[in-house]
Design a protein around this motif. Structure first.
Motif, PDB file in Angstrom:
ATOM      1  N   TYR A   1     -15.239  12.942  52.808  1.00  0.00           N
ATOM      2  CA  TYR A   1     -15.910  11.738  52.302  1.00  0.00           C
ATOM      3  C   TYR A   1     -16.457  11.991  50.902  1.00  0.00           C
ATOM      4  O   TYR A   1     -16.241  11.201  49.978  1.00  0.00           O
ATOM      5  N   ASP A   2     -17.165  13.103  50.747  1.00  0.00           N
ATOM      6  CA  ASP A   2     -17.760  13.419  49.445  1.00  0.00           C
ATOM      7  C   ASP A   2     -16.684  13.617  48.377  1.00  0.00           C
ATOM      8  O   ASP A   2     -16.848  13.198  47.232  1.00  0.00           O
TER       9      ASP A   2
ATOM     10  N   LEU B   1     -13.938  11.579  43.591  1.00  0.00           N
ATOM     11  CA  LEU B   1     -12.681  11.310  42.872  1.00  0.00           C
ATOM     12  C   LEU B   1     -12.366   9.813  42.831  1.00  0.00           C
ATOM     13  O   LEU B   1     -11.318   9.411  42.329  1.00  0.00           O
ATOM     14  N   ASN B   2     -13.291   9.012  43.386  1.00  0.00           N
ATOM     15  CA  ASN B   2     -13.097   7.562  43.367  1.00  0.00           C
ATOM     16  C   ASN B   2     -11.797   7.157  44.049  1.00  0.00           C
ATOM     17  O   ASN B   2     -11.045   6.322  43.549  1.00  0.00           O
ATOM     18  N   LEU B   3     -11.526   7.741  45.188  1.00  0.00           N
ATOM     19  CA  LEU B   3     -10.238   7.543  45.856  1.00  0.00           C
ATOM     20  C   LEU B   3     -10.271   6.526  46.994  1.00  0.00           C
ATOM     21  O   LEU B   3      -9.238   6.211  47.568  1.00  0.00           O
ATOM     22  N   PHE B   4     -11.456   6.021  47.334  1.00  0.00           N
ATOM     23  CA  PHE B   4     -11.472   5.009  48.395  1.00  0.00           C
ATOM     24  C   PHE B   4     -10.794   3.747  47.882  1.00  0.00           C
ATOM     25  O   PHE B   4     -11.135   3.248  46.811  1.00  0.00           O
ATOM     26  N   PRO B   5      -9.814   3.236  48.601  1.00  0.00           N
ATOM     27  CA  PRO B   5      -9.128   2.038  48.133  1.00  0.00           C
ATOM     28  C   PRO B   5     -10.083   0.840  48.118  1.00  0.00           C
ATOM     29  O   PRO B   5     -11.006   0.770  48.930  1.00  0.00           O
ATOM     30  N   ALA B   6      -9.846  -0.064  47.175  1.00  0.00           N
ATOM     31  CA  ALA B   6     -10.703  -1.253  47.077  1.00  0.00           C
ATOM     32  C   ALA B   6     -10.725  -1.994  48.404  1.00  0.00           C
ATOM     33  O   ALA B   6     -11.753  -2.523  48.818  1.00  0.00           O
TER      34      ALA B   6
END
Lengths: 492, 492
Positions: free
Chosen positions: B386-387, B392-397
Motif C-alpha cells: 500500500y505504502d 509511486l502514485n500507482l493506485f488507478p483513478a
C-alpha cells in the motif's frame, strides 16, 4: 515444542474453501447493492479502548464483551495497590509474615468468595484496557466523531466485519460472527428509509429469496398509542408486551399488559390497535383515526406514508418489489435506541428469526460528545442468510467452482508440453492447475472431484502428437478432443 | 452514560472509504491471481486457544501474543488455588486474620516484587485461555490437521485476514495488520515454487510495479556451504552473518564470522561464495564447483535449477517475467523454519523492506501431531505494498470512485421527477445517489466533490420540460444536455 491436539476456541469456526465461496457470494452481492446506492466501505479496528465500549450495551451486553489482557507486565504499583487496598495486605508486627485481614468475622469460604470477587473486579479491571468490538454501531459512532472534520454530511457508509460476543455458544450462535451494516448519518430525509427498503429488496432478491417480508413501524406511532391511552411512561412496557403477540397471542399479551400496569379500560383502547389488520392503506387509515389526538402519533403515520410514497416512485421503473412491505405496529425491536422508523426482515420460506433489521436513531454520536446528528441504518444477518440459502439450496452452482480446469500430469514429457498451455489458460483469466507431479490418473481425477473442478484436460502421447487434447467434462463424464483454443472457447 | 472523548486503541487504524477502495484494489488483485493458480480461500477464527499458539513463535514472539480474558467469573477453586499455592494464603491460628507468608526473610519491596510476578504469571494464566492469532501460518497448520480427513492433497489455500501483535507501535508498524498468505501442502513438486514466482510476478505487475526483484535461495545450499567448510553446526551463525552483507559489507561480515567461531581459513573458503556474482547461470556454475563434495549442497543447486527451468517454460507463452529473478545465497530469512527454497521480494523503485517472502517447510503440521507433510508458501506484505503504491502514485483513478453520479435535488417536483431516473441508473449497474433533500446547489456540489463523484445530473424546470437533463463533468466542469439514455451510455 510439545505436540498438542489441535482444537478450535469454543464458539468459533473455520471456513472451508466451499464455505468461503458461499460466504463471499453473500457479502459480494450485498456490497454491490450498497455501492449502487452510494454507500462507501469503511473498516474499524477489531480492538477498541474498553472505555469506548463499556456502558453502551446495557449490563448484560457489557458482560459479553471480550476483554484483552494488557500486554506488558503488571506495574509494580498496580500490584501494591491491589494487594493493599483490595486485600488489606500488610506486614504482621514483629513477624516475617504478611497478612490479609477482613473486617467482619466470616468463614474461610466467605473469605475466598470475597477474594474471588476482588480478583474478578479489581485485578481483572487493572489488567485490561482494550476489548474486541461487540458490534459495528458503536465503533461507527466513534469513527464519525473522530473523523467529523473530514466527513461531508450526509455520510453514507457500509461496514462488513466480524464482531465478538462472549455468549454461550449454541446452534446458530457463535462467539465470532459477521455483521453487515449500512448507515447514513446527517440526513433527515425519509428517502433514506425508502432506499433501505429497496436495498433489502434488491439484495435479498439477488441472493435468490422469493418470499420475504420487510416489516416497518415507527417509534412515534408507538409513543402516540401510549399517549392516547394516557400511559406515555409505560411505552416500553406496552411495546415489550405487544411485541410478543406472535408468540403468546392476544390473551397472553392482555395478561402481560395488566401485570405491567395497564387497566382493563386501557386494554379496551389498545385491542383494536394491536389487532390492526388489512392492507397498509387500511392500517394507515385506522391509525389516523385512533391517533387523531396525538401529534406525535400522526407524525409517525405521516413518516410511514412518506416512506411508502418514496418506495412507490422508486420501484415503478426498476426492480419490482418482490418483498412484502408490511406496516406492523407490534414491531418494537431495540426501541430504546430508535426514534423514528423501525425495520425488520423475515423470510417466509424457512423458519428462522429475523434476517435483518434497523431503524432511525436521533442521537448516535451523543455518547461521544457530538450532539444532534441523526442517522438511520439497517443490517443484514449474514450467518442466518447463509443458513437460509443453504436450506433452500439457493447458492448458485458457480458459487462452488474455484479452479475451472485441471491438466493431468502423466510424465515429464507431458508436463513439459502442458506448462505453456497452463499459462495460456491463466492468461485468458481461466483458473487452471497442472497436477503438480505425475501420479495415477485415478488419484488426479479424485483430486479434481474433491475440488469440484468441472473439467480435466488429459495429455498423453496421442494428444502431443496430434495437438488435439482430450477434454473431460467431470459432471457428464463426456470426453472430446479439441485444440487448446477450442478448449479455451468452451471454458470462457 | 457519561460522555467520553473517543480515541483509537494504540497501534490500530480506521480505514476511510478512500483507503478501503485502495486496500480492496490490492486484496482483489492478489486474490484474483491466487485463484487463477488454483488456490482457494479459507478463513480461520480471530481467536485461537492459547495452547495452539504458545511456543510456536519463540520467547519474543510469545510475549507479543494478545491474550483474551476469560469471560466468565473466576472459578472459586481457581482463586483458592492461586491464593493457597502461590500466595501461601492461610488462616492465622486463634485469629480472625489470614496470612500470606514467604519462605525467606526478604524486604517488603521484594515481597511486592514476588507477588507482582505471581499475579503476572499465575493469575494472568488462570484468567486467559484464548488469544488473538499472531500470524496465519500456525492457524493454517491447525486447520490442516483438524480437517485432514476432508482435505484432498495437495491442498492449495490462500488466506487474507488480520493478525495482531502487541508490538510497540511505530511508523509502518501496527498492532493489527493484514497478512496475505498462499500455501500448498502435500506436494513436493518444485512446480509449486515456480508458480509462486509467477504469482508474485503477475500480481505485482498488475498492481503497477515495474522494477522489483524476486530473490531465491535454498536452505540446502547454505547447509552445503557450512558442510564444505567443515562447520555444519554453525550454519545458523554463518547465515545470520552473511545475511548482513548488504548492511555491514564484507569486512563486517568477516569480523562477525570470526566472532561466531569461524577461522581465517574458513573465511578464505567462504569469501568466494559470499561474493558470488554474475548471472544466475554463472552463480549456479560456481556453486556446483564449490559444492562438488556436498550431496546436500548439490541437491539445493539442482532444486534451484529445476525451479528456473519451470519458470522458463511457464513464461514463454504468457505474461513476461517483469521481475528480476535472482539467486541470492545471502538470503536466509526464517532459516530455522525453511528446509528448501527461500523467497524474498523487494521493490527497486522505493526504499522499503521486503514486500513479500516465504519458502518450503518440511514439517509444518508436526507441532499438531501430523508428521511428514511438506509445504511451501509465500506471503504478500499488503501494508507495505500500500505504502509503495501510494508513494509511486500507482493506485488507478478508478480505485477512488465510489458513486458514479449524483442527481441534484432542488425541490419536491424535481425530486419526484428524479426518483425513477435514479433507479434506472442503478438498474443499469451505475452507482447513483439522489441528494436526499433539497439544498443549495453549492452544498450539493461540495458533497459530490468530497465524495469524488465524477458526474452530477442537474434537474430544474427546463430539464423537466424538455426531458433533456444537464450532465456536469465535475473534473472538467463541462456541462451538456442529454436524455437519460444518453447519460447512461456515457456513464457505463
Amino acid at each position: 515444542m510439545s505436540v498438542i491436539k489441535p482444537s478450535l476456541a469454543k464458539g468459533t469456526r473455520d471456513f472451508t474453501p466451499v464455505e468461503m465461496v458461499k460466504r463471499n457470494f453473500i457479502y459480494d452481492t450485498i456490497k454491490t447493492v450498497f455501492k449502487k446506492y452510494g454507500y462507501a466501505e469503511i473498516q474499524t479496528p477489531s480492538m477498541e479502548n474498553l472505555k469506548t465500549l463499556t456502558g453502551k450495551y446495557g449490563d448484560e451486553g457489557d458482560k459479553l464483551i471480550f476483554k484483552i489482557l494488557n500486554s506488558g507486565p503488571l506495574k509494580h504499583q498496580d500490584t501494591r495497590r491491589i494487594l493493599q487496598e483490595d486485600y488489606n495486605f500488610r506486614k504482621i508486627d514483629n513477624s516475617e509474615d504478611y497478612t490479609i485481614s477482613t473486617d467482619d468475622k466470616i468463614t474461610e469460604d466467605e473469605v475466598f468468595d470475597i477474594l474471588a470477587k476482588h480478583v474478578n473486579e479489581s485485578i481483572k479491571d487493572s489488567l485490561t484496557e482494550k476489548a474486541l468490538r461487540y458490534d459495528l454501531t458503536v465503533p461507527f459512532a466513534r469513527y464519525v466523531v473522530m473523523h467529523q472534520h473530514e466527513i461531508t454530511l450526509p455520510f453514507k457508509r457500509f461496514q462488513v466485519q466480524p464482531v465478538w460476543r462472549a455468549d454461550r455458544p449454541q446452534k446458530g450462535r457463535y462467539r465470532e460472527f459477521y455483521q453487515c451494516d449500512v448507515d447514513v448519518v446527517g440526513s433527515e430525509s425519509l428517502l433514506n428509509e425508502a432506499e433501505f427498503i429497496l436495498i433489502y429488496n434488491e439484495a435479498l432478491t439477488k441472493l435468490g429469496l422469493k418470499d420475504f417480508s420487510i416489516k416497518i413501524n415507527n417509534r412515534k406511532i408507538l409513543s402516540g398509542i401510549a399517549e392516547i391511552i394516557g400511559k406515555p411512561d409505560l411505552i416500553i412496557d406496552m411495546t415489550v408486551a405487544i411485541d410478543k403477540l406472535d408468540k403468546i397471542g392476544l390473551d397472553g399479551v392482555s395478561k402481560e399488559l395488566l401485570e405491567r400496569g395497564f387497566t382493563e379500560d386501557d386494554l379496551e383502547k389498545l385491542r383494536p390497535v394491536i389487532l390492526l389488520e388489512g392492507t397498509n392503506e387500511e392500517k394507515i387509515a385506522s391509525l389516523k383515526q385512533v391517533l387523531a389526538n396525538s401529534e406525535t402519533g400522526l407524525k409517525g403515520v405521516a413518516e410511514i406514508e412518506q416512506v411508502f410514497d418514496y418506495v412507490e416512485s422508486l420501484i415503478s421503473y426498476s426492480l419490482p418489489l418482490t418483498a412484502k412491505l408490511e406496516l406492523d405496529i407490534t414491531l418494537a425491536r431495540g426501541l430504546n435506541y430508535y426514534t423514528g422508523c423501525i425495520f425488520e426482515v423475515k423470510t417466509n420460506e424457512v423458519a428462522m428469526g429475523s434476517i435483518g433489521g434497523g431503524g432511525r436513531y436521533d442521537d448516535l454520536t451523543g455518547m461521544f460528545g457530538l450532539k444532534d446528528l441523526t442517522g438511520v441504518g439497517v443490517s443484514f444477518g449474514a450467518d442466518r442468510i447463509y443458513d437460509v440459502l443453504e436450506e433452500l439450496n439457493l447458492f448458485p452452482a458457480s458459487a462452488e467452482v474455484g479452479t475451472k480446469v485441471l491438466i493431468s500430469n502423466f510424465d515429464t514429457e507431458a508436463e513439459k508440453y502442458a506448462l505453456p498451455i497452463l499459462q495460456q489458460f491463466r492468461s485468458a483469466g481461466i483458473a487452471a492447475e497442472l497436477y503438480p507431479s505425475s501420479a495415477k490418473l485415478k488419484k488426479q481425477m479424485a483430486y479434481a472431484d474433491a475440488k469440484n473442478i468441472p473439467y480435466v484436460v488429459l495429455i498423453g502421447g496421442d494428444e502431443i502428437a496430434s495437438g488435439e487434447l482430450t477434454l473431460k467434462d467431470m459432471k457428464s463424464g463426456e470426453q472430446k478432443k479439441l485444440a487448446v483454443l477450442g478448449i479455451m472457447d468452451l471454458l470462457k
